[in-house]
Design a protein around this motif. Sequence first.
Motif, PDB file in Angstrom:
ATOM      1  N   MET A 202       4.331 -11.160  53.886  1.00  0.00           N
ATOM      2  CA  MET A 202       3.469 -11.042  52.719  1.00  0.00           C
ATOM      3  C   MET A 202       4.280 -11.158  51.434  1.00  0.00           C
ATOM      4  SD  MET A 202       0.885  -7.892  53.666  1.00  0.00           S
ATOM      5  CE  MET A 202       2.246  -6.807  54.139  1.00  0.00           C
ATOM      6  N   LYS A 203       3.646 -11.731  50.428  1.00  0.00           N
ATOM      7  CA  LYS A 203       4.211 -11.765  49.083  1.00  0.00           C
ATOM      8  C   LYS A 203       3.375 -10.836  48.211  1.00  0.00           C
ATOM      9  CE  LYS A 203       6.416 -16.286  49.262  1.00  0.00           C
ATOM     10  NZ  LYS A 203       6.588 -17.607  48.638  1.00  0.00           N
ATOM     11  N   LEU A 204       3.915  -9.665  47.915  1.00  0.00           N
ATOM     12  CA  LEU A 204       3.208  -8.611  47.210  1.00  0.00           C
ATOM     13  C   LEU A 204       3.521  -8.678  45.727  1.00  0.00           C
ATOM     14  CD1 LEU A 204       4.097  -5.992  49.906  1.00  0.00           C
ATOM     15  CD2 LEU A 204       1.760  -6.697  49.396  1.00  0.00           C
ATOM     16  N   VAL A 205       2.476  -8.625  44.896  1.00  0.00           N
ATOM     17  CA  VAL A 205       2.655  -8.791  43.452  1.00  0.00           C
ATOM     18  C   VAL A 205       1.896  -7.707  42.700  1.00  0.00           C
ATOM     19  CG1 VAL A 205       3.037 -11.279  43.588  1.00  0.00           C
ATOM     20  CG2 VAL A 205       0.700 -10.417  43.357  1.00  0.00           C
ATOM     21  N   SER A 206       2.478  -7.266  41.579  1.00  0.00           N
ATOM     22  CA  SER A 206       1.799  -6.399  40.622  1.00  0.00           C
ATOM     23  C   SER A 206       1.422  -7.245  39.416  1.00  0.00           C
ATOM     24  CB  SER A 206       2.712  -5.250  40.184  1.00  0.00           C
ATOM     25  OG  SER A 206       2.977  -4.361  41.249  1.00  0.00           O
ATOM     26  N   TYR A 207       0.225  -7.002  38.864  1.00  0.00           N
ATOM     27  CA  TYR A 207      -0.239  -7.885  37.802  1.00  0.00           C
ATOM     28  C   TYR A 207      -1.333  -7.216  36.981  1.00  0.00           C
ATOM     29  CZ  TYR A 207      -3.977  -8.815  41.214  1.00  0.00           C
ATOM     30  OH  TYR A 207      -5.005  -8.689  42.120  1.00  0.00           O
ATOM     31  N   ILE A 208      -1.665  -7.856  35.870  1.00  0.00           N
ATOM     32  CA  ILE A 208      -2.770  -7.435  35.012  1.00  0.00           C
ATOM     33  C   ILE A 208      -3.867  -8.491  35.101  1.00  0.00           C
ATOM     34  CG2 ILE A 208      -3.480  -6.892  32.651  1.00  0.00           C
ATOM     35  CD1 ILE A 208      -0.569  -6.154  32.054  1.00  0.00           C
ATOM     36  N   HIS A 209      -5.092  -8.036  35.361  1.00  0.00           N
ATOM     37  CA  HIS A 209      -6.236  -8.938  35.377  1.00  0.00           C
ATOM     38  C   HIS A 209      -7.381  -8.295  34.617  1.00  0.00           C
ATOM     39  CE1 HIS A 209      -9.910 -10.831  37.269  1.00  0.00           C
ATOM     40  NE2 HIS A 209      -9.256 -11.876  36.780  1.00  0.00           N
ATOM     41  N   GLN A 210      -7.862  -8.995  33.603  1.00  0.00           N
ATOM     42  CA  GLN A 210      -8.931  -8.493  32.745  1.00  0.00           C
ATOM     43  C   GLN A 210      -8.602  -7.106  32.205  1.00  0.00           C
ATOM     44  OE1 GLN A 210     -12.531  -8.892  35.111  1.00  0.00           O
ATOM     45  NE2 GLN A 210     -12.675 -11.089  34.668  1.00  0.00           N
ATOM     46  N   GLY A 211      -7.349  -6.942  31.775  1.00  0.00           N
ATOM     47  CA  GLY A 211      -6.904  -5.709  31.145  1.00  0.00           C
ATOM     48  C   GLY A 211      -6.587  -4.565  32.091  1.00  0.00           C
ATOM     49  N   LYS A 212      -6.658  -4.800  33.390  1.00  0.00           N
ATOM     50  CA  LYS A 212      -6.434  -3.739  34.375  1.00  0.00           C
ATOM     51  C   LYS A 212      -5.171  -4.008  35.176  1.00  0.00           C
ATOM     52  CE  LYS A 212      -8.591  -1.535  38.411  1.00  0.00           C
ATOM     53  NZ  LYS A 212      -9.760  -1.578  39.334  1.00  0.00           N
ATOM     54  N   ASN A 213      -4.334  -2.967  35.324  1.00  0.00           N
ATOM     55  CA  ASN A 213      -3.151  -3.054  36.172  1.00  0.00           C
ATOM     56  C   ASN A 213      -3.572  -2.933  37.629  1.00  0.00           C
ATOM     57  OD1 ASN A 213      -1.515  -3.137  33.887  1.00  0.00           O
ATOM     58  ND2 ASN A 213      -1.184  -0.929  33.883  1.00  0.00           N
ATOM     59  N   THR A 214      -3.119  -3.849  38.454  1.00  0.00           N
ATOM     60  CA  THR A 214      -3.482  -3.814  39.867  1.00  0.00           C
ATOM     61  C   THR A 214      -2.380  -4.497  40.687  1.00  0.00           C
ATOM     62  OG1 THR A 214      -5.242  -4.331  41.453  1.00  0.00           O
ATOM     63  CG2 THR A 214      -4.837  -5.957  39.704  1.00  0.00           C
ATOM     64  N   TYR A 215      -2.606  -4.672  41.985  1.00  0.00           N
ATOM     65  CA  TYR A 215      -1.617  -5.355  42.826  1.00  0.00           C
ATOM     66  C   TYR A 215      -2.319  -5.998  44.008  1.00  0.00           C
ATOM     67  CZ  TYR A 215      -1.736  -1.595  46.341  1.00  0.00           C
ATOM     68  OH  TYR A 215      -2.122  -0.714  47.319  1.00  0.00           O
ATOM     69  N   GLY A 216      -1.625  -6.936  44.631  1.00  0.00           N
ATOM     70  CA  GLY A 216      -2.233  -7.639  45.747  1.00  0.00           C
ATOM     71  C   GLY A 216      -1.254  -8.517  46.477  1.00  0.00           C
ATOM     72  N   VAL A 217      -1.793  -9.443  47.272  1.00  0.00           N
ATOM     73  CA  VAL A 217      -0.990 -10.367  48.080  1.00  0.00           C
ATOM     74  C   VAL A 217      -1.201 -11.775  47.547  1.00  0.00           C
ATOM     75  CG1 VAL A 217      -0.538 -11.289  50.373  1.00  0.00           C
ATOM     76  CG2 VAL A 217      -1.216  -8.891  50.111  1.00  0.00           C
ATOM     77  N   LEU A 218      -0.102 -12.448  47.219  1.00  0.00           N
ATOM     78  CA  LEU A 218      -0.150 -13.828  46.767  1.00  0.00           C
ATOM     79  C   LEU A 218      -0.253 -14.764  47.965  1.00  0.00           C
ATOM     80  CD1 LEU A 218       0.139 -15.896  44.419  1.00  0.00           C
ATOM     81  CD2 LEU A 218       2.622 -15.768  44.780  1.00  0.00           C
ATOM     82  N   LEU A 219      -1.253 -15.642  47.939  1.00  0.00           N
ATOM     83  CA  LEU A 219      -1.478 -16.603  49.021  1.00  0.00           C
ATOM     84  C   LEU A 219      -0.788 -17.930  48.713  1.00  0.00           C
ATOM     85  CD1 LEU A 219      -5.301 -15.961  49.545  1.00  0.00           C
ATOM     86  CD2 LEU A 219      -3.386 -14.935  50.785  1.00  0.00           C
TER      87      LEU A 219
END
Length: 281
Positions: free
Chosen positions: A1-18
């Motif tokens: 998995m490629k795990l990333v932390s990021y901001i989307h629509q002003g919210k801090n979150t995290y997920g898996v980059l495909l």
Amino acid sequence: MKLVSYIHQGKNTYGVLLPDGGIVDLASRIGHEYPTLLELVRKNGYAAAQQVLNNAKSGDVRESDIRYLPLFLEPVTIHCVGLNYAAHAAEAGHKLPEFPRTFVKIPAALVAHNEDFDKPTLSPEFDFEGEIAVVISQTARKVKAEDAAKYIAGYTCFMDGSVRDYQFQRTLDQGKNFYRSSSIGPALVTPDEVGVLDHLTLTTIVSGETMQHTAFDNMIFTIPKLIEYISDFTELHAGDVIATGTPEGVGFSRTPPRFLQKGDVVEVIIDKIGTLCNKVS
């Protein structure tokens, strides 16, 4: 998995980059137990993340729609290693080290993937160093090299920005910790996806020109040896980073020197791990 932390629509979150550039949001699904990427690492939540990934039909957002964060929201300790490639030690005028040479980089020195570096105003000698960094998975103290794999959460790209006159004429910590002079990311890539490091390569490109290229079997001190050495003198914690040193080809050793200027784009490219890209502003 490629795990990333990021901001989307002003919210801090995290997920898996495909592979297609989509991102599966993990925080919306397992955030009650693992609210941040660092908590996922600390609580060994990779199996839960993999289950989410297995059930996802596609990404929730596109990479083009997010702004990256530098792996973790929470502060972690960043240990950096110097002179870990023989050719780099030679170009810097040093003999081969008998033991790892380390220093600490502060969080304020780091930016994320696609964020701009701040070109130092106090010095014209802003230099680049492409590196692979390893992220620790759990508390580690006096770990033996043969057991080090159990303490690796994954790998990422690292650009150790260095202000050479401050480094050489003042102190190492000053030269290595200018504000927004270094970068990390874009992803924490799990060991199963990376495999054996030895013959993988690192390439650093500055504004289209290849400056550094090496395979990791050229390291003087391997990643297991670095984990052993550092965990002998201190306690490592989940999320802590060890940047493992840079190969030959840095700017100050060239004739004439090649220091970073406004507008330069620095890319650190590592097989199976990704590309870290930043512009100098």
